[in-house]
Design an enzyme around this catalytic site. Structure first.
Site, PDB file in Angstrom:
ATOM      1  N   ASP A  37       0.842  -1.205   0.000  1.00 55.64           N
ATOM      2  CA  ASP A  37       0.000   0.000   0.000  1.00 55.64           C
ATOM      3  C   ASP A  37       0.873   1.249   0.000  1.00 55.64           C
ATOM      4  O   ASP A  37       0.536   2.250  -0.642  1.00 55.64           O
ATOM      5  CB  ASP A  37      -0.888   0.001   1.256  1.00 55.64           C
ATOM      6  N   ALA A  38       2.004   1.181   0.717  1.00 51.30           N
ATOM      7  CA  ALA A  38       2.873   2.367   0.831  1.00 51.30           C
ATOM      8  C   ALA A  38       3.402   2.768  -0.548  1.00 51.30           C
ATOM      9  O   ALA A  38       3.380   3.948  -0.915  1.00 51.30           O
ATOM     10  CB  ALA A  38       4.031   2.056   1.770  1.00 51.30           C
ATOM     11  N   ILE A  39       3.813   1.756  -1.319  1.00 51.91           N
ATOM     12  CA  ILE A  39       4.346   2.056  -2.673  1.00 51.91           C
ATOM     13  C   ILE A  39       3.222   2.636  -3.527  1.00 51.91           C
ATOM     14  O   ILE A  39       3.389   3.644  -4.222  1.00 51.91           O
ATOM     15  CB  ILE A  39       4.882   0.759  -3.343  1.00 51.91           C
ATOM     16  N   TYR A  40       2.025   1.989  -3.437  1.00 52.72           N
ATOM     17  CA  TYR A  40       0.891   2.478  -4.251  1.00 52.72           C
ATOM     18  C   TYR A  40       0.617   3.926  -3.888  1.00 52.72           C
ATOM     19  O   TYR A  40       0.561   4.832  -4.718  1.00 52.72           O
ATOM     20  CB  TYR A  40      -0.360   1.619  -3.995  1.00 52.72           C
ATOM     21  N   LEU A  87     -35.529 -11.209 -12.089  1.00 53.30           N
ATOM     22  CA  LEU A  87     -35.457 -12.653 -12.232  1.00 53.30           C
ATOM     23  C   LEU A  87     -36.687 -13.294 -11.605  1.00 53.30           C
ATOM     24  O   LEU A  87     -37.132 -12.872 -10.539  1.00 53.30           O
ATOM     25  CB  LEU A  87     -34.210 -13.191 -11.511  1.00 53.30           C
ATOM     26  N   LYS A 118     -25.844 -15.966  -6.752  1.00 56.19           N
ATOM     27  CA  LYS A 118     -26.660 -14.748  -6.778  1.00 56.19           C
ATOM     28  C   LYS A 118     -26.167 -13.847  -5.643  1.00 56.19           C
ATOM     29  O   LYS A 118     -26.424 -14.100  -4.469  1.00 56.19           O
ATOM     30  CB  LYS A 118     -28.137 -15.087  -6.585  1.00 56.19           C
ATOM     31  N   ARG A 139     -30.653   0.153 -10.867  1.00 54.55           N
ATOM     32  CA  ARG A 139     -31.611  -0.551 -11.699  1.00 54.55           C
ATOM     33  C   ARG A 139     -32.912   0.236 -11.824  1.00 54.55           C
ATOM     34  O   ARG A 139     -33.520   0.309 -12.888  1.00 54.55           O
ATOM     35  CB  ARG A 139     -31.891  -1.921 -11.070  1.00 54.55           C
ATOM     36  N   LYS A 313     -33.673 -19.651  -4.898  1.00 54.38           N
ATOM     37  CA  LYS A 313     -33.411 -18.980  -3.622  1.00 54.38           C
ATOM     38  C   LYS A 313     -33.183 -20.003  -2.531  1.00 54.38           C
ATOM     39  O   LYS A 313     -33.940 -20.974  -2.418  1.00 54.38           O
ATOM     40  CB  LYS A 313     -34.625 -18.123  -3.236  1.00 54.38           C
TER      41      LYS A 313
HETATM   42  N1  LIG Z   1     -27.345 -10.866  -8.266  1.00 52.17           N
HETATM   43  C1  LIG Z   1     -26.614 -11.600  -9.133  1.00 52.17           C
HETATM   44  O1  LIG Z   1     -25.553 -12.090  -8.783  1.00 52.17           O
HETATM   45  C2  LIG Z   1     -27.115 -11.765 -10.531  1.00 52.17           C
HETATM   46  C3  LIG Z   1     -28.285 -11.102 -10.918  1.00 52.17           C
HETATM   47  C4  LIG Z   1     -28.761 -11.256 -12.229  1.00 52.17           C
HETATM   48  C5  LIG Z   1     -29.968 -10.604 -12.698  1.00 52.17           C
HETATM   49  O2  LIG Z   1     -30.628  -9.838 -11.934  1.00 52.17           O
HETATM   50  C6  LIG Z   1     -30.398 -10.857 -14.057  1.00 52.17           C
HETATM   51  C7  LIG Z   1     -31.574 -10.287 -14.562  1.00 52.17           C
HETATM   52  C8  LIG Z   1     -31.925 -10.582 -15.874  1.00 52.17           C
HETATM   53  F1  LIG Z   1     -33.059 -10.072 -16.380  1.00 52.17           F
HETATM   54  C9  LIG Z   1     -31.154 -11.404 -16.681  1.00 52.17           C
HETATM   55  C10 LIG Z   1     -29.981 -11.974 -16.174  1.00 52.17           C
HETATM   56  C11 LIG Z   1     -29.620 -11.700 -14.875  1.00 52.17           C
HETATM   57  O3  LIG Z   1     -28.457 -12.266 -14.402  1.00 52.17           O
HETATM   58  C12 LIG Z   1     -28.042 -12.073 -13.117  1.00 52.17           C
HETATM   59  N2  LIG Z   1     -26.905 -12.712 -12.736  1.00 52.17           N
HETATM   60  C13 LIG Z   1     -26.436 -12.575 -11.481  1.00 52.17           C
HETATM   61  N3  LIG Z   1     -25.278 -13.247 -11.149  1.00 52.17           N
END
Ligand SMILES: NC(=O)c1cc2c(=O)c3cc(F)ccc3oc2nc1N
EC number: 6.5.1.2
Length: 330
Positions: A37-40, A87, A118, A139, A313
């Site tokens: 970090d010091a050099i940077y 999504l 995700k 978004r 999910k």
């Molecule tokens: N949060 C995420 O890590 C993530 C989110 C989306 C999206 O919201 C998303 C929305 C679309 F309409 C199409 C692809 C997408 O691909 C995505 N890919 C990801 N890895």
């Protein structure tokens, strides 16, 4: 413009800028620092000094241009060049399989999936023209977002200028800005000490930070960024598009897998459902996508979602830390 800059100074400034770009990329994108970090910092201060003595040397992609001088008064609404869809969610393997079987019937045996973590942060849009970052936005409602370019420029993992040989004239990048858990804890301790309301979770902390009008506040917090979509690139598939994004200097999440069938998709989902807490950032699921872009075009979009992607999910956990409970009440 008559340049009063001695050629050797101009050359030295160019060298400094190139070094700082490369060191910043190694540190923030590759997680592999090349210098201390010091050099940077020493080279960074030298560049700031030269740019203040010779203002005509400053260029928008200089590492010194990441933090804005004055706060914005309010955010401007901008229309995304390419709309940002949401999504569809799958809350069980059964729902995920139903989605996959439907696609298998529509596309047939050549169908391939790609699984990506995700990331639980804030979806953001980045516009590059001739390889230079010209605009960044939230978004919003998917059609219009808030212009937060100055705030996104402070995120070191977001390149101000694309790397790589020939860059497309226009590149629209989508990705997730996020706050790592340890940084989230630090920010909340800071807020607790200042008697301010705590953030309930890293996602809220990230969204709240990106809505800051003063980009110096954003710069004082360690936000990360993972790119996941490139529009107008050369790739023919999502797998190639992620590699193309990496070649342009973006940080792309390394935990991704090309899956030949739904059994491999399921294996990926189960693995990360069990191992996600080993990661330094929050992930609330797996995004499963049809890999080939011509297959994606074949199935297209509904009015709200792409038919070729779904968010599996993880089951919500009953973990409700005290902090979260207090933050919610407050
Ligand atoms: N949060 C995420 O890590 C993530 C989110 C989306 C999206 O919201 C998303 C929305 C679309 F309409 C199409 C692809 C997408 O691909 C995505 N890919 C990801 N890895």
């Amino acid at each position: 413009m008559s340049t009063t800059v001695p050629p050797e100074i101009e050359e030295h400034t160019r060298t400094l800028r190139a070094l700082l770009h490369r060191w910043g990329y190694a540190y923030y994108v590759l997680d592999a620092p090349e210098v201390s970090d010091a050099i940077y910092d020493q080279h960074y201060r030298e560049l700031v000094d030269l740019e203040s003595r010779y203002p005509e040397l400053v260029s928008p992609d200089s590492p010194t241009r990441r933090v804005g001088e004055r706060p914005a008064s309010a955010f401007v609404s901008v229309t995304h060049r390419v709309p940002m869809f949401s999504l569809e969610n799958a809350f069980s393997q059964a729902e995920l399989e139903k989605w996959g079987e439907r696609l298998l019937r529509a596309i047939g045996p050549g169908l391939e999936f790609i699984c990506e973590l995700k990331i639980d942060g804030s979806a953001t849009a980045l516009s590059y023209e001739d390889g230079v970052l010209v605009r960044g936005a939230t978004r919003g409602d998917g059609v219009e977002g808030e212009e937060i370019t100055q705030n996104l420029r402070t995120i070191r993992a977001i390149p101000l200028k694309l790397l790589g040989g020939e860059v497309p004239a226009v590149l629209e990048v989508r990705g997730e800005a996020f706050i790592p858990r340890d940084e989230f804890e630090r920010i909340n301790q800071e807020r607790q000490a200042a008697g301010e309301k705590l953030f309930a979770n890293p996602r809220n902390a990230c969204a709240g930070t990106l809505r800051q009008l003063d980009s110096r506040v954003v710069a004082s917090r360690r936000l990360g960024f993972f790119a996941y979509t490139a529009h107008y690139g050369r790739a023919e598939s999502q797998w190639e598009a992620l590699a193309e994004l990496e070649s342009h200097g973006f940080r792309v999440n390394p935990h991704r897998s090309l899956c030949r069938d739904l059994a491999e998709v399921r294996t990926f989902c189960e693995h990360w459902e069990n191992h996600r807490h080993e990661l330094p950032y929050d992930t609330d699921g797996v995004v499963v996508k049809v890999n080939a872009f011509d297959h994606q075009r074949e199935v297209g979009f509904t009015s709200k979602f792409p038919r070729w992607a779904i968010a599996f999910k993880y089951p919500a956990e009953e973990k409700s830390t005290v902090v979260e409970a207090i933050a919610v009440q407050v």
